[in-house]
Design an enzyme around this catalytic site. Structure first.
Site, PDB file in Angstrom:
ATOM      1  N   ASP A   1      38.469  44.749  41.890  1.00 31.78           N
ATOM      2  CA  ASP A   1      38.192  45.126  43.104  1.00 31.78           C
ATOM      3  C   ASP A   1      37.812  45.278  43.379  1.00 31.78           C
ATOM      4  O   ASP A   1      36.431  45.181  43.898  1.00 31.78           O
ATOM      5  CB  ASP A   1      37.290  46.875  41.886  1.00 31.78           C
TER       6      ASP A   1
ATOM      7  N   SER B   1      39.922  53.477  44.015  1.00 41.92           N
ATOM      8  CA  SER B   1      41.211  52.136  42.967  1.00 41.92           C
ATOM      9  C   SER B   1      41.756  52.832  42.281  1.00 41.92           C
ATOM     10  O   SER B   1      43.176  52.394  41.938  1.00 41.92           O
ATOM     11  CB  SER B   1      39.125  52.799  42.206  1.00 41.92           C
TER      12      SER B   1
ATOM     13  N   ASN C   1      41.169  59.006  43.145  1.00 43.31           N
ATOM     14  CA  ASN C   1      39.951  59.068  42.070  1.00 43.31           C
ATOM     15  C   ASN C   1      39.278  60.613  41.406  1.00 43.31           C
ATOM     16  O   ASN C   1      39.383  59.957  40.548  1.00 43.31           O
ATOM     17  CB  ASN C   1      38.656  58.362  42.853  1.00 43.31           C
TER      18      ASN C   1
ATOM     19  N   HIS D   1      29.805  48.933  48.757  1.00 45.80           N
ATOM     20  CA  HIS D   1      29.925  50.600  48.769  1.00 45.80           C
ATOM     21  C   HIS D   1      27.831  50.254  49.252  1.00 45.80           C
ATOM     22  O   HIS D   1      27.481  50.824  50.336  1.00 45.80           O
ATOM     23  CB  HIS D   1      29.581  50.899  47.826  1.00 45.80           C
TER      24      HIS D   1
ATOM     25  N   ASP E   1      42.809  45.679  44.891  1.00 46.16           N
ATOM     26  CA  ASP E   1      43.415  47.183  45.410  1.00 46.16           C
ATOM     27  C   ASP E   1      43.114  47.531  46.426  1.00 46.16           C
ATOM     28  O   ASP E   1      43.950  48.397  46.921  1.00 46.16           O
ATOM     29  CB  ASP E   1      42.550  47.972  43.811  1.00 46.16           C
TER      30      ASP E   1
END
Length: 409
Positions: free
Chosen positions: A16, A54, A75, A174, A217
Site C-alpha cells: 500500500d 486504498s 475510504n 503521509h 494501490d
C-alpha cells in the site's frame, strides 16, 4: 514449505502506498525487488481507479471492477438510502457485509470454487461477503513492525492459500512525505524481506514452482499548509445533509433536498485549484457516476492542494501535520503504483507501459485456475505477461500472500 502438491504456487503482495518511482534505482537501491524485476515482468506504473485511495483500489484489484461497479467508492462512505456510514458505527455482521456485498472479490470466488483461503489482516478478509468467508482469517490490526511482516511471510509459506496485511510505507508517506528519509529506510527494510524470501525459495528448490506478483494501490504526493483551499466560509452547512472530507484531496457533499444547484453555484468558481462536479458531470474516464453511494457533489483538488471543510482542519499526526496525500486524479503519475511479477508462468525480463490495476484480476484467476467473474479488465493489456503451460489446470496449488504496507486513511 508445506505439503507437496501437483501445481504452481502464487504469492501475491499488495504494498500500500508504494509510488511507481520508488523502484527507481537512482532513488534507492532495492536489490531484493530489483532481482524480481530482472527475472520477470515490470510495468512502468500501475494506474489506480478514482479515487486514488486504498479501499476502492483494494477492491478493484480483487474484483477487476471500477469503484462504481463494486460499490466501495471511497475510504469513508455514506449510504443516503439507509443513513449508514463506513466505517460502520456498529460491529454487527450485517453492517460490515452491507458495504462489501455489491461485488464478489477474488478470495471469495476462490473459496466458492474449492480453494482453501487464509486472509491475514486484510480489510474485509474477516467479513462475510456473498454469504461466504475465507476458510481462515485474522481481522485487520495496525501492526507496523518488520518482525511481524517476516513472521507472516514465513507462516504464509506453510498455507495453501494465504492473505495477510502489514502497514508502513503509506503511513510514513503521509507523515513525512514521499521519498522522505523515513520512507526510504522503510523501503530498504521491506526489500530485505524480499531478498530473504527469494533466498528461502532457492534453498527449498522451489523457485520454479512459485509465481510472485507484487503491486500497490496508489502513489503519494507532497502537501503543505501553503496549498490549502478553505471552503468553510462558503459552505451553508444548514443546507447540507452530509459531508465527507477525503483528507483534503476530495470532498463529497450530500445537499438537502432543493439545495444542490445553490451549493454548486457557490463552489463552482470558488478557487482555481479546485474542480467542482455535479455527479452527472464527473469525468467519464473516472467511471465514478453509476452508484448511489457517490455523492451528488464532488470537489477535487489539484495535485498537492488540500481542501479544508468545517470541523475538519489540516490533518495532524502525533508527528506533526500531514506531509503526503493521495486521492487525486488517477491519470497523474504521482498517483500511480507499481506492478512486478516473476515465476514459471510469467514472461522473463518483460517491460511494459503503464496499465490499469483492474487488468490484473484476470491474471490471478488464470494462474490459480479460478474461473473469473465479469470484470472491467482488458486481457490484451496483460496477456503477454503470462507464459508457461498448465495455466488452466485445476490442480494448481495457490498461496495467496497479500501484504499491505501502509496506514490506510
Amino acid at each position: 514449505m508445506g505439503e507437496d502438491v501437483n501445481g504452481k504456487k502464487l504469492i501475491l503482495f499488495l504494498l500500500d502506498g508504494v509510488r511507481w518511482d520508488y523502484l527507481d534505482p537512482d532513488y534507492v537501491n532495492l536489490p531484493g525487488l530489483k532481482g524480481i524485476m530482472e527475472r520477470g515482468v515490470h510495468v512502468e506504473s500501475l494506474i489506480p481507479e478514482f479515487p486514488s485511495v486504498s479501499y476502492p483500489n483494494h477492491y478493484s484489484l480483487m474484483t477487476g471492477l471500477h469503484a462504481q461497479d463494486h460499490g466501495f467508492v471511497d475510504n469513508d462512505m455514506y449510504d443516503v438510502e439507509t443513513g449508514k456510514t463506513y466505517p460502520p458505527d456498529s460491529g454487527s455482521e450485517d453492517d460490515k457485509s452491507f458495504w462489501f456485498n455489491e461485488a464478489e472479490p477474488f478470495w471469495i470466488t476462490a473459496k466458492k470454487q474449492g480453494k482453501s483461503v487464509f486472509m491475514y489482516n486484510w480489510v474485509g478478509g474477516d467479513v462475510k461477503i456473498q454469504n461466504e468467508r475465507p476458510n481462515h482469517f485474522r481481522p485487520y490490526s495496525t501492526v507496523k513492525k518488520i518482525k511481524y511482516f517476516r513472521h507472516d511471510i514465513d507462516d504464509g509459506l506453510q498455507a495453501l492459500l494465504n492473505g495477510l496485511y502489514h502497514e508502513g510505507i503509506d503511513d510514513l508517506g503521509h507523515r513525512y512525505g514521499p521519498k522522505s528519509p523515513e520512507v526510504t529506510e522503510w523501503l530498504k527494510n521491506v526489500d530485505l524481506e524480499f531478498s530473504r524470501l527469494t533466498q528461502k525459495l532457492e534453498d527449498f528448490g522451489a523457485t520454479d514452482d512459485v509465481n510472485i506478483m507484487i503491486f500497490s494501490d496508489h502513489g503519494m504526493t507532497d502537501v503543505s499548509l501553503s496549498r490549502v483551499i478553505n471552503v468553510t466560509s462558503v459552505l451553508p452547512m444548514e443546507n447540507i445533509k452530509h459531508v465527507i472530507n477525503g483528507y483534503g484531496s476530495r470532498i463529497s457533499i450530500w445537499p438537502k433536498d432543493g439545495f444542490e444547484d445553490e451549493i454548486y453555484r457557490l463552489l463552482k468558481n470558488y478557487d482555481r485549484h479546485m474542480r467542482v462536479f455535479l455527479k452527472e458531470d464527473i469525468p467519464v474516464e473516472w467511471y465514478y457516476t453509476n452508484n448511489s453511494r457517490i455523492a451528488p457533489l464532488l470537489l477535487v483538488a489539484d495535485i498537492g492542494w488540500y481542501i479544508d471543510t468545517p470541523d475538519f482542519g489540516f490533518y495532524h499526526y502525533d508527528t506533526g501535520i500531514m506531509k503526503g496525500e493521495h486521492g487525486y486524479d488517477p491519470k497523474l503519475k504521482e498517483m500511480h503504483g507499481i506492478f512486478i511479477a516473476t515465476g514459471p508462468n510469467f514472461a522473463v525480463n518483460y517491460r511494459s507501459a503503464s496499465i490499469r490495476n483492474i487488468d490484473l484480476y484476470q491474471i490471478m484467476c488464470l494462474i490459480t485456475g479460478v474461473e473469473a467473474l465479469d470484470n472491467n479488465g482488458t486481457w490484451s493489456n496483460v496477456g503477454m505477461f503470462v507464459s508457461g503451460s498448465g495455466l488452466n489446470s485445476a490442480s494448481f496449488l495457490v498461496i495467496l500472500l497479500i501484504v499491505f504496507i501502509a496506514n490506510i486513511l
